[in-house]
Design a protein around this motif. Structure first.
Motif, short mmCIF file in Angstrom:
data_model
loop_
_atom_site.label_atom_id
_atom_site.label_comp_id
_atom_site.label_asym_id
_atom_site.label_seq_id
_atom_site.Cartn_x
_atom_site.Cartn_y
_atom_site.Cartn_z
N LYS A 81 36.34 50.66 48.01
CA LYS A 81 37.84 51.05 48.12
C LYS A 81 38.85 50.11 47.29
O LYS A 81 38.54 48.84 47.35
N LEU A 82 40.16 50.78 47.11
CA LEU A 82 40.83 50.05 46.43
C LEU A 82 41.63 48.84 47.25
O LEU A 82 41.79 47.57 46.79
N ASN A 83 41.78 48.92 48.55
CA ASN A 83 42.46 47.95 49.33
C ASN A 83 41.48 46.89 49.75
O ASN A 83 41.61 45.85 49.81
N ASN B 30 33.90 42.65 52.20
CA ASN B 30 33.45 43.85 51.60
C ASN B 30 31.74 43.98 51.55
O ASN B 30 31.36 44.54 50.48
N ASN B 31 31.29 43.54 52.61
CA ASN B 31 29.92 43.52 52.70
C ASN B 31 29.01 42.90 51.76
O ASN B 31 27.79 43.10 51.36
N GLY B 32 29.73 41.84 51.25
CA GLY B 32 28.94 40.80 50.55
C GLY B 32 28.72 41.25 49.04
O GLY B 32 28.08 40.78 48.31
N TYR B 33 29.58 42.20 48.59
CA TYR B 33 29.58 42.39 47.00
C TYR B 33 30.17 41.30 46.12
O TYR B 33 31.38 41.06 46.68
N VAL B 34 29.50 40.86 45.37
CA VAL B 34 30.05 40.04 44.45
C VAL B 34 30.04 40.40 43.11
O VAL B 34 29.17 41.03 42.70
N HIS B 35 31.25 40.37 42.34
CA HIS B 35 31.55 40.88 41.13
C HIS B 35 31.92 39.67 40.33
O HIS B 35 32.39 38.64 40.65
N GLN C 298 39.29 46.07 47.42
CA GLN C 298 39.14 45.17 46.25
C GLN C 298 40.21 44.26 46.30
O GLN C 298 40.17 43.10 45.55
N ILE C 299 41.41 44.67 46.73
CA ILE C 299 42.67 43.79 46.57
C ILE C 299 42.26 42.63 47.49
O ILE C 299 42.74 41.49 47.25
N TYR C 300 41.96 42.84 48.76
CA TYR C 300 41.57 41.93 49.78
C TYR C 300 40.55 40.87 48.98
O TYR C 300 40.93 39.78 49.27
N SER C 301 39.57 41.39 48.29
CA SER C 301 38.48 40.45 47.82
C SER C 301 39.28 39.74 46.70
O SER C 301 38.94 38.41 46.61
N PHE C 302 39.99 40.25 45.84
CA PHE C 302 40.71 39.51 44.82
C PHE C 302 41.52 38.50 45.44
O PHE C 302 41.66 37.32 44.99
N LEU C 303 42.25 38.78 46.52
CA LEU C 303 43.39 37.63 47.07
C LEU C 303 42.51 36.53 47.65
O LEU C 303 42.99 35.56 47.31
N TYR C 304 41.39 37.04 48.53
CA TYR C 304 40.85 36.10 49.12
C TYR C 304 40.09 34.97 47.91
O TYR C 304 40.23 34.03 48.05
N SER C 305 39.44 35.43 46.81
CA SER C 305 38.63 35.00 45.93
C SER C 305 39.79 33.84 45.11
O SER C 305 39.52 32.88 44.80
#
Length: 90
Positions: free
Chosen positions: A2-4, A62-67, A6-13
């Motif tokens: 989901k988009l939210n 995000n359940n451990g998905y790493v991109h 991904q945004i959380y993952s971007f900000l966290y990274s």
């Protein structure tokens, strides 16, 4: 994903890259006066602990998905704080 999420993952990274730079500077100040063997061991353990922390929190987000673009966000956060420190604090 989901988009939210991904945004959380971007900000966290991104903020993890900033935090990694700051903690790396602190770590370097503490171990710079020790011998070289101790420096290598502490640096290895530090990077191992930070990697584990990144993946554990990413597992919650995000359940451990790493991109690839998550790594690029870490690099962007690291470089952002690096240039801020280089320009304003040195």
């Amino acid at each position: 994903m989901k988009l939210n999420v991904q945004i959380y993952s971007f900000l966290y990274s991104y903020f993890f890259g900033v935090l990694f730079y700051l903690l790396l500077k602190i770590n370097y100040k503490f171990i710079s006066k020790c011998n070289i063997f101790f420096n290598y061991i502490i640096s290895f353990l530090f990077v191992l602990a930070m990697s584990l922390l990144y993946f554990l929190i990413l597992l919650k987000i995000n359940n451990g998905y790493v991109h690839l673009y998550f790594y690029l966000c870490i690099l962007l956060g690291y470089l952002t704080i690096y240039f801020i420190f280089k320009k304003w604090f040195t």
